[in-house]
Design an enzyme around this catalytic site. Structure first.
Site, PDB file in Angstrom:
ATOM      1  N   SER A 247      32.679  -5.486 -27.025  1.00 22.62           N
ATOM      2  CA  SER A 247      31.701  -4.747 -25.930  1.00 22.62           C
ATOM      3  C   SER A 247      32.460  -4.107 -25.178  1.00 22.62           C
ATOM      4  O   SER A 247      31.751  -4.169 -24.408  1.00 22.62           O
ATOM      5  CB  SER A 247      30.741  -5.611 -26.142  1.00 22.62           C
ATOM      6  OG  SER A 247      29.657  -5.358 -25.726  1.00 22.62           O
ATOM      7  N   SER A 248      31.882  -2.938 -24.801  1.00 20.85           N
ATOM      8  CA  SER A 248      32.106  -2.554 -23.949  1.00 20.85           C
ATOM      9  C   SER A 248      31.429  -2.694 -22.767  1.00 20.85           C
ATOM     10  O   SER A 248      30.305  -3.335 -22.252  1.00 20.85           O
ATOM     11  CB  SER A 248      32.581  -0.544 -24.142  1.00 20.85           C
ATOM     12  OG  SER A 248      32.649  -0.003 -25.258  1.00 20.85           O
ATOM     13  N   GLN A 249      32.163  -2.115 -21.419  1.00 22.60           N
ATOM     14  CA  GLN A 249      31.472  -2.967 -20.581  1.00 22.60           C
ATOM     15  C   GLN A 249      30.432  -1.511 -20.056  1.00 22.60           C
ATOM     16  O   GLN A 249      30.393  -0.498 -20.750  1.00 22.60           O
ATOM     17  CB  GLN A 249      32.892  -2.188 -19.326  1.00 22.60           C
ATOM     18  CG  GLN A 249      32.283  -1.958 -17.775  1.00 22.60           C
ATOM     19  CD  GLN A 249      33.787  -2.127 -16.767  1.00 22.60           C
ATOM     20  OE1 GLN A 249      34.566  -2.197 -17.367  1.00 22.60           O
ATOM     21  NE2 GLN A 249      33.137  -1.630 -15.627  1.00 22.60           N
TER      22      GLN A 249
END
Length: 212
Positions: A50-52
């Site tokens: 899950s991206s930043q």
């Protein structure tokens, strides 16, 4: 290609509201939920992350999703970005997330379904097809994995007046299709993403054998 600074956040913009309305926690494995507020990538399984959140917010601000837009989310993973996009388009729009890993796609689809935004869904990507071609293209395309070079197959899916945000190696690019059909690319700084995996295109003869 032109370098432009990434669009800066304002405290009460649409993206901030979207990220409050669609919390990341609901799209994480149980073991990662205590870390949902950390501004860092988090593992979601199957080698994906899950991206930043600040990176996701920057990409969405560049994309400038209007109400009623038709949006493609490439590399949908847990479905979080698909749900954020659905919040931005509203029920008059439509959002399709595609995910190469079928197990992640199933989980992402369930996560998006729980939001109640039935104008958005996540589907397994079609083998040998990058993106999801549609007549007249998409109004917006978000790509959450880094390609080694700009994929022509995705550029061709950007409709007239449309925008695509895509990481190329460590640069975040905004691709715009102008009213005359020309493409404009601008560079908006450096980021790190998981790699975009592209299957070899399926030959027509092979597709015919499968459909037969």
């Amino acid at each position: 290609m032109v370098f432009e600074p990434t669009v800066k956040a304002t405290e009460h913009d649409d993206i901030t509201r979207a990220m409050r309305a669609v919390p990341r926690r609901d799209f994480l494995p149980r073991s990662q939920r205590p870390f949902a507020d950390h501004d860092a990538p988090l593992p979601i399984g199957r080698g994906q992350t899950s991206s930043q959140p600040t990176t996701v917010a920057a990409m969405l601000r560049l994309l400038r999703v209007p109400l009623g837009a038709r949006v493609l989310d490439v590399g949908a993973g847990s479905g979080w970005t698909t749900a954020l996009l659905a919040y931005l388009t509203g029920p008059s729009g439509s959002v399709l997330g595609v995910e190469r890993d079928s197990r992640l796609a199933e989980w992402g689809a369930a996560n998006v379904e729980r939001t109640g935004m039935d104008w958005a869904t996540v589907e397994p990507a079609t083998p040998g097809v990058l993106g999801h071609p549609r007549p007249n293209g998409w109004d917006r395309i978000l790509v959450s994995a880094s390609a080694a070079a700009l994929p022509r197959a995705l550029v061709d899916q950007v409709g007239i007046g449309g925008r695509m945000v895509i990481p190329i190696r460590t640069s975040l690019l905004l691709i715009e299709r102008l009213p005359d059909g020309r493409i404009r690319a601008t560079d908006h700084g450096g980021y790190r993403f998981v790699p975009l995996i592209q299957d070899q295109p399926v030959e027509r003869s092979e597709q015919s054998r499968k459909s037969g």
